[in-house]
Scaffold this motif. Structure first.
Motif, PDB file in Angstrom:
ATOM      1  N   SER A 133       0.829  -1.205   0.000  1.00 29.81           N
ATOM      2  CA  SER A 133       0.000   0.000   0.000  1.00 29.81           C
ATOM      3  C   SER A 133       0.863   1.254   0.000  1.00 29.81           C
ATOM      4  O   SER A 133       2.000   1.244   0.483  1.00 29.81           O
ATOM      5  CB  SER A 133      -0.900   0.034   1.241  1.00 29.81           C
ATOM      6  N   LEU A 134       0.302   2.296  -0.551  1.00 28.68           N
ATOM      7  CA  LEU A 134       0.884   3.633  -0.488  1.00 28.68           C
ATOM      8  C   LEU A 134      -0.242   4.642  -0.371  1.00 28.68           C
ATOM      9  O   LEU A 134      -1.357   4.389  -0.848  1.00 28.68           O
ATOM     10  CB  LEU A 134       1.686   3.951  -1.753  1.00 28.68           C
ATOM     11  N   ARG A 135       0.047   5.775   0.220  1.00 31.43           N
ATOM     12  CA  ARG A 135      -0.903   6.878   0.224  1.00 31.43           C
ATOM     13  C   ARG A 135      -0.246   8.095  -0.399  1.00 31.43           C
ATOM     14  O   ARG A 135       0.780   8.585   0.083  1.00 31.43           O
ATOM     15  CB  ARG A 135      -1.383   7.229   1.630  1.00 31.43           C
ATOM     16  N   LEU A 136      -0.853   8.556  -1.471  1.00 35.22           N
ATOM     17  CA  LEU A 136      -0.380   9.767  -2.134  1.00 35.22           C
ATOM     18  C   LEU A 136      -1.111  10.977  -1.578  1.00 35.22           C
ATOM     19  O   LEU A 136      -2.284  10.890  -1.192  1.00 35.22           O
ATOM     20  CB  LEU A 136      -0.625   9.687  -3.638  1.00 35.22           C
ATOM     21  N   SER A 137      -0.419  12.106  -1.555  1.00 36.62           N
ATOM     22  CA  SER A 137      -1.013  13.368  -1.138  1.00 36.62           C
ATOM     23  C   SER A 137      -0.786  14.406  -2.228  1.00 36.62           C
ATOM     24  O   SER A 137       0.186  14.319  -2.988  1.00 36.62           O
ATOM     25  CB  SER A 137      -0.383  13.864   0.160  1.00 36.62           C
ATOM     26  N   CYS A 138      -1.677  15.377  -2.276  1.00 34.69           N
ATOM     27  CA  CYS A 138      -1.544  16.493  -3.209  1.00 34.69           C
ATOM     28  C   CYS A 138      -1.949  17.748  -2.455  1.00 34.69           C
ATOM     29  O   CYS A 138      -3.134  17.951  -2.173  1.00 34.69           O
ATOM     30  CB  CYS A 138      -2.418  16.272  -4.433  1.00 34.69           C
ATOM     31  N   ALA A 139      -0.969  18.575  -2.140  1.00 35.48           N
ATOM     32  CA  ALA A 139      -1.218  19.806  -1.401  1.00 35.48           C
ATOM     33  C   ALA A 139      -1.453  20.942  -2.391  1.00 35.48           C
ATOM     34  O   ALA A 139      -0.621  21.183  -3.271  1.00 35.48           O
ATOM     35  CB  ALA A 139      -0.032  20.119  -0.498  1.00 35.48           C
ATOM     36  N   ILE A 176     -10.044   7.638  -3.062  1.00 37.22           N
ATOM     37  CA  ILE A 176      -9.728   9.057  -3.153  1.00 37.22           C
ATOM     38  C   ILE A 176     -10.469   9.790  -2.044  1.00 37.22           C
ATOM     39  O   ILE A 176     -11.612   9.457  -1.719  1.00 37.22           O
ATOM     40  CB  ILE A 176     -10.105   9.623  -4.549  1.00 37.22           C
ATOM     41  N   SER A 177      -9.808  10.773  -1.448  1.00 42.64           N
ATOM     42  CA  SER A 177     -10.446  11.567  -0.399  1.00 42.64           C
ATOM     43  C   SER A 177      -9.817  12.960  -0.389  1.00 42.64           C
ATOM     44  O   SER A 177      -8.798  13.193  -1.046  1.00 42.64           O
ATOM     45  CB  SER A 177     -10.284  10.893   0.967  1.00 42.64           C
ATOM     46  N   ARG A 178     -10.447  13.840   0.350  1.00 43.73           N
ATOM     47  CA  ARG A 178      -9.952  15.206   0.422  1.00 43.73           C
ATOM     48  C   ARG A 178     -10.160  15.753   1.824  1.00 43.73           C
ATOM     49  O   ARG A 178     -11.105  15.380   2.506  1.00 43.73           O
ATOM     50  CB  ARG A 178     -10.654  16.090  -0.605  1.00 43.73           C
ATOM     51  N   THR A 197      -5.853  19.574   0.889  1.00 41.57           N
ATOM     52  CA  THR A 197      -5.072  18.412   0.478  1.00 41.57           C
ATOM     53  C   THR A 197      -5.975  17.301  -0.057  1.00 41.57           C
ATOM     54  O   THR A 197      -7.029  17.014   0.505  1.00 41.57           O
ATOM     55  CB  THR A 197      -4.216  17.886   1.634  1.00 41.57           C
ATOM     56  N   LEU A 198      -5.515  16.705  -1.143  1.00 43.02           N
ATOM     57  CA  LEU A 198      -6.151  15.565  -1.786  1.00 43.02           C
ATOM     58  C   LEU A 198      -5.330  14.327  -1.481  1.00 43.02           C
ATOM     59  O   LEU A 198      -4.094  14.411  -1.391  1.00 43.02           O
ATOM     60  CB  LEU A 198      -6.190  15.801  -3.297  1.00 43.02           C
ATOM     61  N   TYR A 199      -5.995  13.197  -1.332  1.00 48.59           N
ATOM     62  CA  TYR A 199      -5.302  11.951  -1.034  1.00 48.59           C
ATOM     63  C   TYR A 199      -5.711  10.845  -2.009  1.00 48.59           C
ATOM     64  O   TYR A 199      -6.791  10.885  -2.597  1.00 48.59           O
ATOM     65  CB  TYR A 199      -5.629  11.470   0.384  1.00 48.59           C
ATOM     66  N   LEU A 200      -4.836   9.874  -2.140  1.00 50.83           N
ATOM     67  CA  LEU A 200      -5.174   8.640  -2.841  1.00 50.83           C
ATOM     68  C   LEU A 200      -4.572   7.488  -2.057  1.00 50.83           C
ATOM     69  O   LEU A 200      -3.346   7.315  -2.048  1.00 50.83           O
ATOM     70  CB  LEU A 200      -4.650   8.640  -4.281  1.00 50.83           C
ATOM     71  N   GLN A 201      -5.425   6.731  -1.388  1.00 52.85           N
ATOM     72  CA  GLN A 201      -4.997   5.531  -0.683  1.00 52.85           C
ATOM     73  C   GLN A 201      -5.005   4.377  -1.672  1.00 52.85           C
ATOM     74  O   GLN A 201      -6.038   4.072  -2.266  1.00 52.85           O
ATOM     75  CB  GLN A 201      -5.917   5.233   0.495  1.00 52.85           C
ATOM     76  N   MET A 202      -3.854   3.761  -1.850  1.00 49.65           N
ATOM     77  CA  MET A 202      -3.719   2.687  -2.830  1.00 49.65           C
ATOM     78  C   MET A 202      -3.357   1.395  -2.098  1.00 49.65           C
ATOM     79  O   MET A 202      -2.292   1.313  -1.476  1.00 49.65           O
ATOM     80  CB  MET A 202      -2.636   3.040  -3.857  1.00 49.65           C
ATOM     81  N   VAL A 262       3.736   7.335 -13.082  1.00 48.26           N
ATOM     82  CA  VAL A 262       3.818   8.636 -12.421  1.00 48.26           C
ATOM     83  C   VAL A 262       2.383   9.109 -12.207  1.00 48.26           C
ATOM     84  O   VAL A 262       1.581   9.124 -13.152  1.00 48.26           O
ATOM     85  CB  VAL A 262       4.610   9.657 -13.261  1.00 48.26           C
ATOM     86  N   TYR A 263       2.077   9.457 -10.978  1.00 51.39           N
ATOM     87  CA  TYR A 263       0.729   9.868 -10.604  1.00 51.39           C
ATOM     88  C   TYR A 263       0.673  11.393 -10.489  1.00 51.39           C
ATOM     89  O   TYR A 263       1.528  12.015  -9.851  1.00 51.39           O
ATOM     90  CB  TYR A 263       0.325   9.217  -9.287  1.00 51.39           C
ATOM     91  N   TYR A 264      -0.372  11.962 -11.089  1.00 51.50           N
ATOM     92  CA  TYR A 264      -0.556  13.403 -11.126  1.00 51.50           C
ATOM     93  C   TYR A 264      -1.899  13.768 -10.502  1.00 51.50           C
ATOM     94  O   TYR A 264      -2.894  13.063 -10.696  1.00 51.50           O
ATOM     95  CB  TYR A 264      -0.555  13.916 -12.562  1.00 51.50           C
ATOM     96  N   CYS A 265      -1.938  14.905  -9.814  1.00 55.61           N
ATOM     97  CA  CYS A 265      -3.210  15.427  -9.341  1.00 55.61           C
ATOM     98  C   CYS A 265      -3.622  16.608 -10.208  1.00 55.61           C
ATOM     99  O   CYS A 265      -2.784  17.276 -10.825  1.00 55.61           O
ATOM    100  CB  CYS A 265      -3.133  15.836  -7.883  1.00 55.61           C
ATOM    101  N   ASP A 266      -4.907  16.842 -10.233  1.00 55.15           N
ATOM    102  CA  ASP A 266      -5.500  17.843 -11.126  1.00 55.15           C
ATOM    103  C   ASP A 266      -6.661  18.504 -10.397  1.00 55.15           C
ATOM    104  O   ASP A 266      -7.418  17.841  -9.691  1.00 55.15           O
ATOM    105  CB  ASP A 266      -5.967  17.103 -12.392  1.00 55.15           C
ATOM    106  N   ALA A 267      -6.794  19.819 -10.570  1.00 54.45           N
ATOM    107  CA  ALA A 267      -7.913  20.570 -10.003  1.00 54.45           C
ATOM    108  C   ALA A 267      -8.718  21.148 -11.148  1.00 54.45           C
ATOM    109  O   ALA A 267      -8.152  21.770 -12.060  1.00 54.45           O
ATOM    110  CB  ALA A 267      -7.393  21.675  -9.099  1.00 54.45           C
TER     111      ALA A 267
END
Length: 114
Positions: A16-22, A68-70, A76-81, A91-96
């Motif tokens: 598992s990994l958790r990504l964040s996007c600030a 996915i959560s926020r 901050t946006l998250y992605l629990q994988m 490569v994982y990208y976040c988008d608004a």
């Protein structure tokens, strides 16, 4: 506007990994937020979306494994994988997104070893 993704790394299959996007420079709570990914030699693909109202949608390839959560208070946006597979290497990208406005962040690399 800045979207700073983090949390990528090397993990074994099944891990598992958790990504964040600030986010900064936007009224975060008003934006739909999305995760995309781009694997080597492939086109960028959509992974998940969370709307400003909190509604979530997932690509079939990650449904049941990714969440996915926020946190609007932390912008901050998250992605629990979970149950990661070698095919999730990308490569994982976040988008608004809000109307005609669309902002991309720099990516964070995820490598899943078999």
């Amino acid at each position: 506007v800045q979207l700073q993704a983090s949390g990528g790394g090397l993990v074994q299959a099944g891990g598992s990994l958790r990504l964040s996007c600030a986010a900064s420079g936007i009224i975060f709570s008003r934006y739909a937020m999305r995760w995309f990914r781009q694997a080597p030699g492939k086109e960028r693909e959509w992974v998940a979306t969370i709307t400003s109202a909190g509604t979530t949608n997932y690509a079939d390839s990650v449904k049941g494994r990714f969440t996915i959560s926020r946190d609007n208070g932390k912008n901050t946006l998250y992605l629990q994988m979970n149950s990661l597979e070698p095919e999730d290497t990308a490569v994982y990208y976040c988008d608004a997104a809000l109307g005609v406005y669309n902002y991309w962040g720099q990516g964070t690399k995820v490598t899943v070893s078999s």
